[in-house]
Design a protein around this motif. Structure first.
Motif, PDB file in Angstrom:
ATOM      1  N   ARG A 148       0.838  -1.198   0.000  1.00 39.81           N
ATOM      2  CA  ARG A 148       0.000   0.000   0.000  1.00 39.81           C
ATOM      3  C   ARG A 148       0.874   1.250   0.000  1.00 39.81           C
ATOM      4  O   ARG A 148       1.877   1.331   0.711  1.00 39.81           O
ATOM      5  N   SER A 149       0.468   2.232  -0.807  1.00 47.33           N
ATOM      6  CA  SER A 149       1.185   3.496  -0.923  1.00 47.33           C
ATOM      7  C   SER A 149       0.188   4.658  -0.920  1.00 47.33           C
ATOM      8  O   SER A 149      -1.010   4.460  -1.118  1.00 47.33           O
ATOM      9  N   PHE A 150       0.695   5.853  -0.709  1.00 45.66           N
ATOM     10  CA  PHE A 150      -0.161   7.037  -0.617  1.00 45.66           C
ATOM     11  C   PHE A 150      -0.504   7.619  -1.988  1.00 45.66           C
ATOM     12  O   PHE A 150       0.333   7.650  -2.890  1.00 45.66           O
ATOM     13  N   TYR A 151      -1.752   8.097  -2.118  1.00 44.04           N
ATOM     14  CA  TYR A 151      -2.127   8.877  -3.300  1.00 44.04           C
ATOM     15  C   TYR A 151      -3.010  10.040  -2.864  1.00 44.04           C
ATOM     16  O   TYR A 151      -3.713   9.961  -1.860  1.00 44.04           O
ATOM     17  N   ASN A 152      -2.935  11.134  -3.633  1.00 40.25           N
ATOM     18  CA  ASN A 152      -3.705  12.315  -3.262  1.00 40.25           C
ATOM     19  C   ASN A 152      -3.918  13.224  -4.469  1.00 40.25           C
ATOM     20  O   ASN A 152      -3.347  13.009  -5.540  1.00 40.25           O
ATOM     21  N   LYS A 153      -4.729  14.257  -4.281  1.00 41.50           N
ATOM     22  CA  LYS A 153      -5.065  15.186  -5.367  1.00 41.50           C
ATOM     23  C   LYS A 153      -4.353  16.524  -5.234  1.00 41.50           C
ATOM     24  O   LYS A 153      -4.530  17.408  -6.073  1.00 41.50           O
ATOM     25  N   VAL A 154      -3.545  16.699  -4.177  1.00 37.36           N
ATOM     26  CA  VAL A 154      -2.982  18.007  -3.863  1.00 37.36           C
ATOM     27  C   VAL A 154      -1.580  18.229  -4.412  1.00 37.36           C
ATOM     28  O   VAL A 154      -1.317  19.208  -5.119  1.00 37.36           O
ATOM     29  N   LYS A 155      -0.662  17.292  -4.105  1.00 35.98           N
ATOM     30  CA  LYS A 155       0.737  17.500  -4.470  1.00 35.98           C
ATOM     31  C   LYS A 155       1.507  16.190  -4.371  1.00 35.98           C
ATOM     32  O   LYS A 155       1.054  15.235  -3.723  1.00 35.98           O
ATOM     33  N   PRO A 156       2.696  16.137  -4.972  1.00 34.73           N
ATOM     34  CA  PRO A 156       3.534  14.937  -4.831  1.00 34.73           C
ATOM     35  C   PRO A 156       3.998  14.805  -3.380  1.00 34.73           C
ATOM     36  O   PRO A 156       4.369  15.804  -2.757  1.00 34.73           O
ATOM     37  N   GLU A 215      -6.535   1.573  -9.070  1.00 37.56           N
ATOM     38  CA  GLU A 215      -7.030   1.599 -10.453  1.00 37.56           C
ATOM     39  C   GLU A 215      -8.493   1.164 -10.563  1.00 37.56           C
ATOM     40  O   GLU A 215      -9.327   1.858 -11.145  1.00 37.56           O
ATOM     41  N   SER A 216      -8.839   0.000  -9.983  1.00 35.00           N
ATOM     42  CA  SER A 216     -10.187  -0.551 -10.167  1.00 35.00           C
ATOM     43  C   SER A 216     -11.266   0.322  -9.528  1.00 35.00           C
ATOM     44  O   SER A 216     -12.406   0.345  -9.991  1.00 35.00           O
ATOM     45  N   SER A 217     -10.909   1.040  -8.476  1.00 36.60           N
ATOM     46  CA  SER A 217     -11.866   1.923  -7.792  1.00 36.60           C
ATOM     47  C   SER A 217     -12.084   3.227  -8.555  1.00 36.60           C
ATOM     48  O   SER A 217     -13.033   3.965  -8.281  1.00 36.60           O
ATOM     49  N   GLY A 218     -11.177   3.513  -9.513  1.00 36.79           N
ATOM     50  CA  GLY A 218     -11.249   4.768 -10.243  1.00 36.79           C
ATOM     51  C   GLY A 218     -10.654   5.935  -9.475  1.00 36.79           C
ATOM     52  O   GLY A 218     -10.725   7.085  -9.920  1.00 36.79           O
ATOM     53  N   HIS A 219     -10.026   5.651  -8.340  1.00 38.63           N
ATOM     54  CA  HIS A 219      -9.458   6.729  -7.521  1.00 38.63           C
ATOM     55  C   HIS A 219      -8.382   7.513  -8.273  1.00 38.63           C
ATOM     56  O   HIS A 219      -8.174   8.699  -8.006  1.00 38.63           O
ATOM     57  N   TYR A 220      -7.730   6.850  -9.225  1.00 41.06           N
ATOM     58  CA  TYR A 220      -6.686   7.530  -9.999  1.00 41.06           C
ATOM     59  C   TYR A 220      -7.280   8.666 -10.853  1.00 41.06           C
ATOM     60  O   TYR A 220      -6.566   9.571 -11.281  1.00 41.06           O
ATOM     61  N   GLU A 221      -8.573   8.623 -11.070  1.00 41.90           N
ATOM     62  CA  GLU A 221      -9.235   9.669 -11.854  1.00 41.90           C
ATOM     63  C   GLU A 221      -9.333  10.989 -11.071  1.00 41.90           C
ATOM     64  O   GLU A 221      -9.419  12.060 -11.669  1.00 41.90           O
ATOM     65  N   VAL A 222      -9.320  10.889  -9.741  1.00 41.68           N
ATOM     66  CA  VAL A 222      -9.471  12.088  -8.914  1.00 41.68           C
ATOM     67  C   VAL A 222      -8.246  12.377  -8.049  1.00 41.68           C
ATOM     68  O   VAL A 222      -8.184  13.406  -7.382  1.00 41.68           O
ATOM     69  N   ALA A 223      -7.285  11.467  -8.053  1.00 46.80           N
ATOM     70  CA  ALA A 223      -6.052  11.656  -7.280  1.00 46.80           C
ATOM     71  C   ALA A 223      -4.873  11.482  -8.231  1.00 46.80           C
ATOM     72  O   ALA A 223      -4.541  10.359  -8.622  1.00 46.80           O
ATOM     73  N   GLY A 224      -4.247  12.586  -8.594  1.00 49.95           N
ATOM     74  CA  GLY A 224      -3.227  12.552  -9.648  1.00 49.95           C
ATOM     75  C   GLY A 224      -1.807  12.300  -9.210  1.00 49.95           C
ATOM     76  O   GLY A 224      -0.887  12.329 -10.036  1.00 49.95           O
ATOM     77  N   TYR A 225      -1.601  12.019  -7.907  1.00 52.84           N
ATOM     78  CA  TYR A 225      -0.246  11.762  -7.409  1.00 52.84           C
ATOM     79  C   TYR A 225      -0.213  10.451  -6.626  1.00 52.84           C
ATOM     80  O   TYR A 225      -1.014  10.239  -5.709  1.00 52.84           O
ATOM     81  N   TYR A 226       0.722   9.576  -6.980  1.00 53.16           N
ATOM     82  CA  TYR A 226       0.841   8.269  -6.320  1.00 53.16           C
ATOM     83  C   TYR A 226       2.288   8.079  -5.892  1.00 53.16           C
ATOM     84  O   TYR A 226       3.203   8.059  -6.719  1.00 53.16           O
ATOM     85  N   THR A 227       2.519   7.958  -4.583  1.00 53.53           N
ATOM     86  CA  THR A 227       3.868   7.855  -4.028  1.00 53.53           C
ATOM     87  C   THR A 227       4.160   6.423  -3.600  1.00 53.53           C
ATOM     88  O   THR A 227       3.495   5.885  -2.702  1.00 53.53           O
ATOM     89  N   LEU A 228       5.149   5.794  -4.184  1.00 52.82           N
ATOM     90  CA  LEU A 228       5.474   4.400  -3.887  1.00 52.82           C
ATOM     91  C   LEU A 228       6.329   4.285  -2.622  1.00 52.82           C
ATOM     92  O   LEU A 228       7.494   3.873  -2.672  1.00 52.82           O
ATOM     93  N   ASP A 229       5.742   4.612  -1.479  1.00 52.62           N
ATOM     94  CA  ASP A 229       6.459   4.460  -0.214  1.00 52.62           C
ATOM     95  C   ASP A 229       6.307   3.050   0.354  1.00 52.62           C
ATOM     96  O   ASP A 229       7.084   2.632   1.192  1.00 52.62           O
ATOM     97  N   GLN A 230       5.267   2.337  -0.086  1.00 48.74           N
ATOM     98  CA  GLN A 230       5.030   0.935   0.292  1.00 48.74           C
ATOM     99  C   GLN A 230       5.088   0.738   1.807  1.00 48.74           C
ATOM    100  O   GLN A 230       5.780  -0.147   2.312  1.00 48.74           O
ATOM    101  N   HIS A 231       4.335   1.553   2.522  1.00 45.20           N
ATOM    102  CA  HIS A 231       4.375   1.516   3.981  1.00 45.20           C
ATOM    103  C   HIS A 231       3.727   0.271   4.584  1.00 45.20           C
ATOM    104  O   HIS A 231       4.020  -0.086   5.725  1.00 45.20           O
ATOM    105  N   LEU A 232       2.861  -0.363   3.842  1.00 45.67           N
ATOM    106  CA  LEU A 232       2.182  -1.550   4.364  1.00 45.67           C
ATOM    107  C   LEU A 232       2.152  -2.671   3.334  1.00 45.67           C
ATOM    108  O   LEU A 232       1.891  -2.439   2.153  1.00 45.67           O
ATOM    109  N   ILE A 233       2.430  -3.887   3.794  1.00 45.51           N
ATOM    110  CA  ILE A 233       2.212  -5.087   2.985  1.00 45.51           C
ATOM    111  C   ILE A 233       1.287  -5.950   3.835  1.00 45.51           C
ATOM    112  O   ILE A 233       1.722  -6.763   4.645  1.00 45.51           O
ATOM    113  N   VAL A 234       0.002  -5.685   3.695  1.00 41.95           N
ATOM    114  CA  VAL A 234      -0.987  -6.317   4.573  1.00 41.95           C
ATOM    115  C   VAL A 234      -1.740  -7.432   3.850  1.00 41.95           C
ATOM    116  O   VAL A 234      -2.450  -7.167   2.876  1.00 41.95           O
TER     117      VAL A 234
END
Length: 326
Positions: A148-156, A215-234
């Motif tokens: 799991r990694s962070f994504y948001n609509k504000v900034k990298p 991707e499947s949730s469509g969240h990428y359509e409203v959140a244009g930044y995805y940071t591969l920090d991989q904080h959780l492998i749950v």
């Protein structure tokens, strides 16, 4: 027209399921919040086919995908009371109920996905599955939940400082809330199905999840930044209602348990392919993917989370054994 087609498709699917169910002596109702075709959904469908073959058609599984039976918090309760027989859920919502699941929900507890597989396929995984029984569930198998990694609509997000003050959706788990607090963000627990509109309308700035869910949730359509920090492998878990389980014969219980175990590799193979396809789709859509990130400060900030949640000797021992597993 689209609504009519959707209703028609749903009706045809219901008829098909009803026809299958009529041929079986026992039909187990299974829930999943993910859409049809998602690896976890397909894996449980595969489990159903194995079960039907191995019991000469006596046992079947009817999979209700796309949160048809409700969001995870609701379906977990329904499963406990036998309204739902099988349920594929994230382990996070179980953290406050099954103490052992806290450990596998901790940030950076696993070194890699391969390490997680080794742990969950071994005695530690079996021990955690057994821990569900006193709470009204039978743990059958662990599926992959990706990293799991962070994504948001504000900034990298390139550092912890970038998270400061951000409103980030998390699963309804104290560990996830405390993780975000430790990183300086404002944790906002909410059901998965509400995230898209919440980001779109600014109720939250972003969320965190794996490639396929993003991707499947469509969240990428409203959140244009995805940071591969991989904080959780749950890992995710497939559980059965203890009430439903106790209604089965010993032979049928063994058949259900083995079919669940046999579905795991199918899920993992599908997951690898799905992750790749989802990443390609997200990148092609123009989402900015941030990979240049120093994880060390993120990991160091988790000390307070471990101190708060790994308090009993049992949990401390589990963490130590996971870390000692090669």
């Amino acid at each position: 027209m689209k609504i009519v087609k959707t209703l028609a498709s749903a009706l045809l699917a219901s008829v098909a399921l009803a026809t299958t169910s009529m041929a079986c002596e026992i039909t187990l109702k299974s829930s999943d919040t993910h859409p049809d075709g998602y690896p976890t959904v397909t894996a449980v469908q595969h489990m159903g086919k194995l079960l039907e073959e191995r019991t000469d058609g006596r046992l079947c599984i009817e999979v209700f995908h796309s949160a048809q039976l409700g969001q995870e918090k609701d379906t977990i309760e329904q499963t406990k009371f036998g309204v739902i027989d099988l349920n594929r859920v994230s382990t996070g919502p179980f953290n406050n109920l099954v103490e052992e699941t806290k450990v596998i929900s901790l940030p950076y507890v696993f070194k890699s996905v391969d390490h997680m597989h080794t742990v969950m396929d071994g005695p530690i995984g079996e021990e955690i599955l057994e821990a569900f029984v006193p709470h009204g569930y039978v743990g059958l198998a662990f599926y992959d939940g990706g990293s799991r990694s962070f994504y948001n609509k504000v900034k990298p997000i390139k550092s912890i400082d970038d998270l400061a003050g951000m409103k980030v959706r998390v699963m309804q788990s104290d560990i996830f809330v405390d993780m975000m607090t430790a990183l300086g963000a404002n944790a906002t627990p909410m059901p998965y199905g509400e995230v898209y509109s919440a980001i779109q309308t600014g109720v939250i700035d972003g969320a965190e999840n794996n490639w396929p869910s993003f991707e499947s949730s469509g969240h990428y359509e409203v959140a244009g930044y995805y940071t591969l920090d991989q904080h959780l492998i749950v890992p995710e878990v497939l559980v059965m209602s203890k009430i439903s389980w106790d209604k089965l014969s010993a032979d049928d219980q063994a058949a259900v348990r083995q079919a669940a175990k046999d579905s795991v590799q199918v899920m993992r193979d599908l997951w690898v392919a799905r992750e790749k396809a989802s990443e390609e789709k997200v990148r092609a859509a123009g989402v900015e993917v941030i990979t240049d990130i120093d994880k060390a400060p993120f990991m160091a900030a988790m000390d307070s989370v471990y101190e708060k949640h790994v308090t009993s000797d049992k949990l401390k021992d589990l963490v130590a054994r996971i870390r000692a597993t090669d």
